[in-house]
Write a protein that holds these residues in place. Structure first.
Motif, mmCIF file in Angstrom:
data_model
loop_
_atom_site.group_PDB
_atom_site.id
_atom_site.type_symbol
_atom_site.label_atom_id
_atom_site.label_comp_id
_atom_site.label_asym_id
_atom_site.label_seq_id
_atom_site.Cartn_x
_atom_site.Cartn_y
_atom_site.Cartn_z
ATOM 1 N N LEU A 1 59.337 45.836 -32.038
ATOM 2 C CA LEU A 1 58.145 46.567 -31.649
ATOM 3 C C LEU A 1 57.114 46.578 -32.780
ATOM 4 O O LEU A 1 55.929 46.307 -32.557
ATOM 5 C CB LEU A 1 58.505 48.003 -31.252
ATOM 6 N N LEU A 2 57.573 46.835 -34.006
ATOM 7 C CA LEU A 2 56.661 46.843 -35.146
ATOM 8 C C LEU A 2 56.088 45.451 -35.410
ATOM 9 O O LEU A 2 54.895 45.310 -35.710
ATOM 10 C CB LEU A 2 57.377 47.369 -36.396
ATOM 11 N N LEU A 3 56.904 44.414 -35.278
ATOM 12 C CA LEU A 3 56.441 43.053 -35.502
ATOM 13 C C LEU A 3 55.397 42.643 -34.467
ATOM 14 O O LEU A 3 54.375 42.043 -34.806
ATOM 15 C CB LEU A 3 57.630 42.088 -35.469
ATOM 16 N N ILE A 4 55.625 43.001 -33.219
ATOM 17 C CA ILE A 4 54.661 42.666 -32.163
ATOM 18 C C ILE A 4 53.340 43.396 -32.397
ATOM 19 O O ILE A 4 52.259 42.813 -32.223
ATOM 20 C CB ILE A 4 55.247 42.983 -30.773
ATOM 21 N N MET A 5 53.401 44.634 -32.803
ATOM 22 C CA MET A 5 52.174 45.386 -33.063
ATOM 23 C C MET A 5 51.380 44.774 -34.212
ATOM 24 O O MET A 5 50.148 44.727 -34.171
ATOM 25 C CB MET A 5 52.496 46.852 -33.363
ATOM 26 N N VAL A 6 52.073 44.292 -35.246
ATOM 27 C CA VAL A 6 51.380 43.660 -36.376
ATOM 28 C C VAL A 6 50.792 42.316 -35.949
ATOM 29 O O VAL A 6 49.659 41.982 -36.310
ATOM 30 C CB VAL A 6 52.341 43.503 -37.577
ATOM 31 N N LEU A 7 51.545 41.538 -35.188
ATOM 32 C CA LEU A 7 51.056 40.223 -34.756
ATOM 33 C C LEU A 7 49.865 40.346 -33.803
ATOM 34 O O LEU A 7 48.971 39.505 -33.817
ATOM 35 C CB LEU A 7 52.176 39.425 -34.086
ATOM 36 N N LEU A 8 49.846 41.376 -32.976
ATOM 37 C CA LEU A 8 48.732 41.580 -32.060
ATOM 38 C C LEU A 8 47.585 42.357 -32.710
ATOM 39 O O LEU A 8 46.592 42.655 -32.043
ATOM 40 C CB LEU A 8 49.216 42.323 -30.803
ATOM 41 N N LEU B 1 58.856 55.464 -33.630
ATOM 42 C CA LEU B 1 59.718 54.845 -32.627
ATOM 43 C C LEU B 1 60.402 53.593 -33.185
ATOM 44 O O LEU B 1 61.599 53.382 -32.971
ATOM 45 C CB LEU B 1 58.893 54.501 -31.382
ATOM 46 N N GLY B 2 59.662 52.770 -33.924
ATOM 47 C CA GLY B 2 60.249 51.545 -34.472
ATOM 48 C C GLY B 2 61.266 51.816 -35.552
ATOM 49 O O GLY B 2 62.409 51.331 -35.503
ATOM 50 N N ILE B 3 60.890 52.596 -36.550
ATOM 51 C CA ILE B 3 61.802 52.871 -37.667
ATOM 52 C C ILE B 3 62.927 53.802 -37.232
ATOM 53 O O ILE B 3 64.088 53.588 -37.559
ATOM 54 C CB ILE B 3 61.022 53.468 -38.860
ATOM 55 N N GLY B 4 62.591 54.841 -36.469
ATOM 56 C CA GLY B 4 63.619 55.778 -35.999
ATOM 57 C C GLY B 4 64.594 55.114 -35.044
ATOM 58 O O GLY B 4 65.800 55.393 -35.069
ATOM 59 N N GLY B 5 64.110 54.222 -34.196
ATOM 60 C CA GLY B 5 65.008 53.518 -33.283
ATOM 61 C C GLY B 5 65.987 52.645 -34.046
ATOM 62 O O GLY B 5 67.185 52.605 -33.740
#
Length: 179
Positions: free
Chosen positions: A129-136, A147-151
């Motif tokens: 999720l974090l990678l997709i947010m950075v790429l987009l 959500l990303g780190i806690g998950g």
């Protein structure tokens, strides 16, 4: 380097090689092709090629030069006649089951429980999720980061706590080897 290797591979049965004469012969023959009758260059000292033949005398006629051997050859087969055109055995032939191994059906994959599935989704999905947010190039708000780190951390902790230690049948683990 020549001093170090001087006495290791020297064959005492051969005459010692006059290096100055060999170098002079190599320099004199620079740019010429080696004689195919002699094989390799005579100044190298190799014994791999054929031995040089004696010079013909005036009474003997010189031998006819042999035709140079072809470097290699191949055989051309007509279509459907070559060595690889033998008929393949029929894989569906039921009469010839001798010697063929048919493996048994593999066991089904373990399904796992619901908690393990969600833990794996969290471990893999949080960083994804974090990678997709950075790429987009989207803004990483506090709730997406949580959500990303806690998950990831929650899924990892769940998987570690649910690991089996493998000593379920061991009565006394401190006794060492039991014979």
């Amino acid at each position: 380097m020549a001093e170090r290797d001087a006495g290791h591979d020297r064959d005492d049965s051969r005459d010692p090689l006059d290096e100055d004469a060999a170098w002079a012969e190599l320099v004199a023959a620079y740019g010429e092709q080696p004689d195919p009758e002699k094989g390799r260059w005579p100044a190298t000292g190799d014994d791999e090629g054929p031995a040089p033949t004696a010079a013909p005398t005036a009474t003997e006629p010189p031998p006819a030069p042999a035709a140079p051997a072809r470097p290699g050859g191949f055989i051309v087969y007509a279509p459907g006649v070559g060595p690889r055109d033998t008929p393949a055995p029929d894989p569906l032939d039921e009469d010839d089951d001798e010697g063929h191994f048919i493996p048994p059906e593999p066991p089904p994959l373990p399904t796992g429980d619901v908690t393990s599935r969600f833990a794996w989704i969290a471990v893999l999905g949080g960083p994804l999720l974090l990678l997709i947010m950075v790429l987009l190039r989207q803004e990483l708000t506090w709730w997406i980061t949580t959500l990303g780190i806690g998950g990831f951390l929650g899924g990892f902790a769940t998987l570690v706590l649910r690991m089996r230690d493998g000593d379920e049948e061991d009565d006394d683990p401190g006794r060492g080897a039991v014979v």
